[in-house]
Scaffold this motif. Structure first.
Motif, mmCIF file in Angstrom:
data_model
loop_
_atom_site.group_PDB
_atom_site.id
_atom_site.type_symbol
_atom_site.label_atom_id
_atom_site.label_comp_id
_atom_site.label_asym_id
_atom_site.label_seq_id
_atom_site.Cartn_x
_atom_site.Cartn_y
_atom_site.Cartn_z
ATOM 1 N N ARG A 114 -35.467 28.113 -27.351
ATOM 2 C CA ARG A 114 -35.517 29.488 -27.857
ATOM 3 C C ARG A 114 -36.584 29.675 -28.923
ATOM 4 O O ARG A 114 -36.554 30.632 -29.691
ATOM 5 C CB ARG A 114 -34.153 29.896 -28.381
ATOM 6 N N ALA B 126 -24.468 24.506 -31.053
ATOM 7 C CA ALA B 126 -25.129 23.843 -29.932
ATOM 8 C C ALA B 126 -25.276 24.785 -28.741
ATOM 9 O O ALA B 126 -26.275 24.746 -28.026
ATOM 10 C CB ALA B 126 -24.338 22.593 -29.518
ATOM 11 N N GLU B 127 -24.297 25.644 -28.528
ATOM 12 C CA GLU B 127 -24.321 26.548 -27.376
ATOM 13 C C GLU B 127 -25.603 27.378 -27.347
ATOM 14 O O GLU B 127 -26.208 27.551 -26.294
ATOM 15 C CB GLU B 127 -23.092 27.474 -27.419
ATOM 16 N N THR B 128 -26.021 27.893 -28.505
ATOM 17 C CA THR B 128 -27.151 28.823 -28.531
ATOM 18 C C THR B 128 -28.344 28.307 -29.338
ATOM 19 O O THR B 128 -29.343 29.008 -29.466
ATOM 20 C CB THR B 128 -26.711 30.174 -29.139
ATOM 21 N N HIS C 21 -38.944 38.021 -31.648
ATOM 22 C CA HIS C 21 -39.384 38.209 -30.265
ATOM 23 C C HIS C 21 -40.552 39.181 -30.236
ATOM 24 O O HIS C 21 -40.738 39.972 -31.144
ATOM 25 C CB HIS C 21 -38.272 38.816 -29.407
ATOM 26 N N THR D 231 -34.256 35.071 -44.649
ATOM 27 C CA THR D 231 -34.486 34.728 -43.249
ATOM 28 C C THR D 231 -35.003 35.912 -42.441
ATOM 29 O O THR D 231 -35.143 35.820 -41.228
ATOM 30 C CB THR D 231 -33.180 34.214 -42.609
ATOM 31 N N GLY E 165 -38.457 40.093 -38.715
ATOM 32 C CA GLY E 165 -38.073 38.692 -38.519
ATOM 33 C C GLY E 165 -39.273 37.772 -38.649
ATOM 34 O O GLY E 165 -40.417 38.204 -38.530
ATOM 35 N N PRO E 166 -39.017 36.490 -38.922
ATOM 36 C CA PRO E 166 -40.098 35.524 -39.125
ATOM 37 C C PRO E 166 -40.824 35.179 -37.817
ATOM 38 O O PRO E 166 -40.222 35.183 -36.748
ATOM 39 C CB PRO E 166 -39.382 34.293 -39.679
ATOM 40 N N GLU F 100 -30.766 20.499 -30.324
ATOM 41 C CA GLU F 100 -32.229 20.458 -30.408
ATOM 42 C C GLU F 100 -32.862 21.096 -29.175
ATOM 43 O O GLU F 100 -33.789 21.912 -29.274
ATOM 44 C CB GLU F 100 -32.688 19.006 -30.550
ATOM 45 N N SER G 132 -24.868 35.540 -40.752
ATOM 46 C CA SER G 132 -26.016 35.746 -39.884
ATOM 47 C C SER G 132 -26.135 34.588 -38.925
ATOM 48 O O SER G 132 -26.039 33.430 -39.321
ATOM 49 C CB SER G 132 -27.310 35.834 -40.704
ATOM 50 N N LEU G 133 -26.323 34.949 -37.672
ATOM 51 C CA LEU G 133 -26.499 33.944 -36.636
ATOM 52 C C LEU G 133 -27.951 34.055 -36.207
ATOM 53 O O LEU G 133 -28.342 35.044 -35.591
ATOM 54 C CB LEU G 133 -25.552 34.283 -35.487
ATOM 55 N N LEU G 134 -28.754 33.051 -36.554
ATOM 56 C CA LEU G 134 -30.197 33.162 -36.355
ATOM 57 C C LEU G 134 -30.650 32.206 -35.268
ATOM 58 O O LEU G 134 -30.312 31.017 -35.281
ATOM 59 C CB LEU G 134 -30.912 32.849 -37.666
ATOM 60 N N THR G 135 -31.409 32.738 -34.326
ATOM 61 C CA THR G 135 -31.781 31.989 -33.125
ATOM 62 C C THR G 135 -33.274 32.175 -32.864
ATOM 63 O O THR G 135 -33.676 33.232 -32.386
ATOM 64 C CB THR G 135 -30.977 32.513 -31.913
ATOM 65 N N GLY G 136 -34.065 31.188 -33.216
ATOM 66 C CA GLY G 136 -35.496 31.251 -32.913
ATOM 67 C C GLY G 136 -36.233 32.300 -33.729
ATOM 68 O O GLY G 136 -35.646 33.025 -34.527
ATOM 69 N N PRO G 137 -37.563 32.370 -33.544
ATOM 70 C CA PRO G 137 -38.367 33.341 -34.287
ATOM 71 C C PRO G 137 -38.283 34.727 -33.657
ATOM 72 O O PRO G 137 -37.634 34.911 -32.630
ATOM 73 C CB PRO G 137 -39.778 32.777 -34.169
#
Ligand code: SF4
Lengths: 467, 216
Positions: A73, A205-207, A273, A223, A279-280, A67, A266-271
């Motif tokens: 991020r 959890a790492e990212t 940039h 996504t 991207g969303p 979390e 797909s590795l999705l991290t945050g909205p």
């Protein structure tokens, strides 16, 4: 409808039986072939098991770590105690962002929560985009019959008839053309929808990322194109690191379809940039409990290791005969026989833990070593403790226990039974009709017993040896 | 009423038997696991990574071409597209804008693909020999849509970007990015589905074909 009548119906459905037989064993063979490209499957499986087990031991802390990282991020992390709460959260998000249409990638948690019905009731249009899930949705929201291949129970003729009826197009029988037709129907939905909902195969959890595994590319579409992305997953999906993801990805597609890797991960991290081309603009996680937390620290904790690969059902002789709909809830096959009673209540799924031969094919193939037959046996014990078995079974068990505790009586009983069964066999080595239990011999023979029981033979031998 | 978050975490702590005093140690342990992250068992292979990558990519029904230098890329793309009868219209990711597209004979737009663009040309962050997979990262210079919306995806793969496996690619990524990209997409051949009668059909929602141009 009761389990037994559901099964009866499915066994009598010749079209369903034909469809089930067509694919029977195919995924099992593909899985086996794909394991060769791993030097040491057992080592990978052991590692995968340990990754999943270690997270469950500290699940509270891993969730907090995930979390914090996801929030840092730019994503928003929300929590839901159950499916209803998850639906409310998703609807709130949709309203906040003025969403009319939602494109959905496959999410079993969304099936658990009954999200589509809730969205519709709130005036929001959900569109399933996995080809199989789409076929089910336009067929009056039929439930899936397999967690990886939702329409494994259908033939191309049935799909063709459905498309012609719903799309108002000429009937096609070529699978390539049918797939193309769905692609053309869904493309504008991807481009037009304001929100995408996905499940999540893993939370890292790492990212603070979600990993989504698909072959069709609909997961990427849902996504990437809409303004808002919501990832809806169970709280047990966390894994520690990207290295762990790499390990689990060696074993998930192989166990599911026999692929060394799925087409899209797909590795999705945050909205999106600042300056990103696509991207969303908003990314949300909805983490759903739905009965999971209660399994931690108990006999059934290993079930939470499940990575939803479907190998257990692909190898289950019962599943492959009765099909996924017989199980009555979202999850079929061995994993469903364990999860349904745990999440829906023991009394709502009385027959499921019994609907197994305990042959342990599922336990052998499970990539995270879940002892499925042991868990089913434990559920049977719980049923007995809760007084959920029929009186006839309880009575006969008590009678059996009473006799079994009296060796002399027991020996006499066995001698009598042997004589009776040999009389029925009438000189042959098998019995074709057994009067006291006709069900046993309705579809198979019962082997005739040896002339003397083991105990009698043993006693005779001891006597001959003069001991 | 307590929040769902507190409720769920509280129940987990209770079932795990976590005392409030023990929480800092558990958090430290978790950070330690992440910091000391170790790869699991990885298949090993002898020989050339590029050869392995090409062999695996072909098994995934990607097509493969090779050229000596980045300067050759536009002409090789044009040659392949025209040979396949796929037309001349392409959208090229900004990361590749520096190449000499003008003389290629292609009708080139630099930018992000829309729903009607027939061909997308992208670079690639790393390529994974173990499975024949591309690792693409989203960003201003590398739109994710270019490998998704067009029916044909051409990826330019510098030979030195081919690494053994996902772990190796992640190790590079951890060092390379100041800010972790929104999307890391691993692409293994054309989009496919086997939902109807378990019959494989290419081009479910994404590209029908993936063409790899290995440079160097
Ligand atoms: S129980 Fe094991 S085999 Fe079955 S779906 Fe889960 S991970 Fe796969």
């Amino acid at each position: 409808m009761h389990f037994v009548s559901r099964v009866r119906q499915r066994l009598d459905d010749t079209e369903l039986q034909r469809n089930l037989q067509r694919t029977r064993g195919r995924n099992a063979a593909a899985r086996l072939a794909s394991l060769a490209s791993l030097d040491d499957f057992d080592a990978v499986r052991e590692r995968a098991t340990e990754i999943r087990a270690s997270v469950l031991r500290d699940l509270d802390v891993w969730l907090e770590r995930f979390e914090a990282e996801a929030t840092r991020r730019g994503a928003t992390v929300l929590w839901a105690r159950d499916g209803d709460e998850a639906c409310r959260l998703v609807i709130d998000i949709a309203r906040r962002h003025d969403v009319k249409t939602v494109v959905k990638a496959k999410s079993m948690v969304s099936e658990e929560a009954g999200l589509n019905a809730a969205l519709e009731a709130a005036g929001i249009r959900p569109v399933e985009t996995d080809l199989g899930e789409y076929i089910l949705q336009i067929n009056d929201n039929e439930p899936p019959s397999h967690i990886i291949m939702p329409v494994i129970h259908k033939s191309k003729e049935q799909v063709s008839e459905l498309f012609a009826r719903v799309h108002g197009t000429a009937a096609k029988t070529d699978i390539v053309e049918l797939t193309r037709e769905a692609r053309e129907k869904l493309r504008p939905e991807f481009l037009g929808a304001e929100m995408g909902i996905s499940g999540g195969n893993f939370l890292i959890a790492e990212t603070g990322s979600v990993a989504i595994v698909t072959n069709e590319g609909n997961g990427r579409m849902c996504t990437t194109m809409p303004r808002v992305h919501v990832a809806l997953t169970g709280i047990e999906k966390v894994i520690p690191t990207l290295d762990d993801l790499a390990t689990l990805l060696r074993i998930l597609p192989r166990s599911a379809t026999g692929q060394a890797i799925s087409n899209y991960v797909s590795l999705l991290t945050g909205p999106k940039h600042e300056g990103d081309a696509d991207g969303p603009e908003h990314m949300y996680f909805v983490l759903v409990d739905g009965g999971r937390a209660d399994l931690i620290g108990g006999d059934f904790e290993p079930m939470l290791r499940c990575i939803r690969c479907g190998a257990c059902m692909n190898h289950c002789p019962v599943y492959q005969t009765i099909g996924g709909h017989s199980y009555g809830w979202v999850y079929p096959g061995p994993m469903g026989s364990v999860l349904t009673p745990l999440y829906q209540g023991l009394e709502k799924a009385k027959d499921l833990p019994q609907a197994a031969t305990l042959c342990n094919q599922c336990g052998v193939v499970c990539p995270v070593s879940i002892p499925l037959p042991d868990l089913m046996r434990k559920l049977r014990e719980k049923q007995v403790d809760a007084g959920l078995r029929p009186w006839s079974e309880r009575l006969s068990m008590r009678l059996w226990a009473w006799v079994a505790q009296r060796p002399k009586l027991y020996a006499r009983g066995v001698r009598f039974a042997v004589r009776y069964l040999r009389w029925l066999a009438d000189g042959r080595d098998r019995i074709q009709a057994m009067g006291v239990a006709p069900g046993w011999t309705a579809e198979r023979d019962f082997p005739a017993p040896a002339a003397q029981s083991f105990r009698d033979q043993y006693a005779a031998r001891q006597r001959r040896a003069g001991r | 009423m307590s929040s769902a978050r507190d409720d769920i975490l509280g129940r987990l702590r209770q079932r795990i038997g976590r005392e409030p005093a023990g929480a800092p140690a558990a958090h430290a342990r978790v950070e330690q696991v992440i910091a000391a992250s170790q790869a699991g068992p990885r298949p090993s292979y002898d020989g050339d990574l590029a050869a392995r990558f090409i062999e695996r990519a072909k098994a995934l029904i990607s097509t493969v071409d090779e050229c000596a230098a980045p300067a050759d890329v536009p002409a090789r793309c044009a040659h392949w597209l025209i040979g396949q009868g796929l037309g001349r219209q392409v959208v090229v990711s900004p990361a590749l804008a520096g190449l000499d597209w003008a003389t290629s004979g292609l009708d080139v737009r630099i930018g992000a693909a829309g729903g009607d663009d027939p061909v997308g040309v992208t670079g690639c962050f790393r390529a994974i020999a173990e499975t024949g997979t591309l690792m693409l990262c989203s960003g201003a210079q590398s739109p994710a849509v270019n490998s998704l919306l067009p029916q044909t995806h051409i990826a330019v793969v510098p030979r030195e970007h081919i690494v053994a496996d996902m772990e190796a690619a992640f190790a590079v990524a951890r060092d390379a990015f100041e800010r972790w990209p929104r999307a890391l997409n691993f692409v293994s051949g054309p989009s496919r589905t086997a939902d109807i009668e378990q019959t494989i059909v290419l081009g479910a929602h994404g590209p029908y074909r993936v063409h790899l141009l290995i440079v160097g």
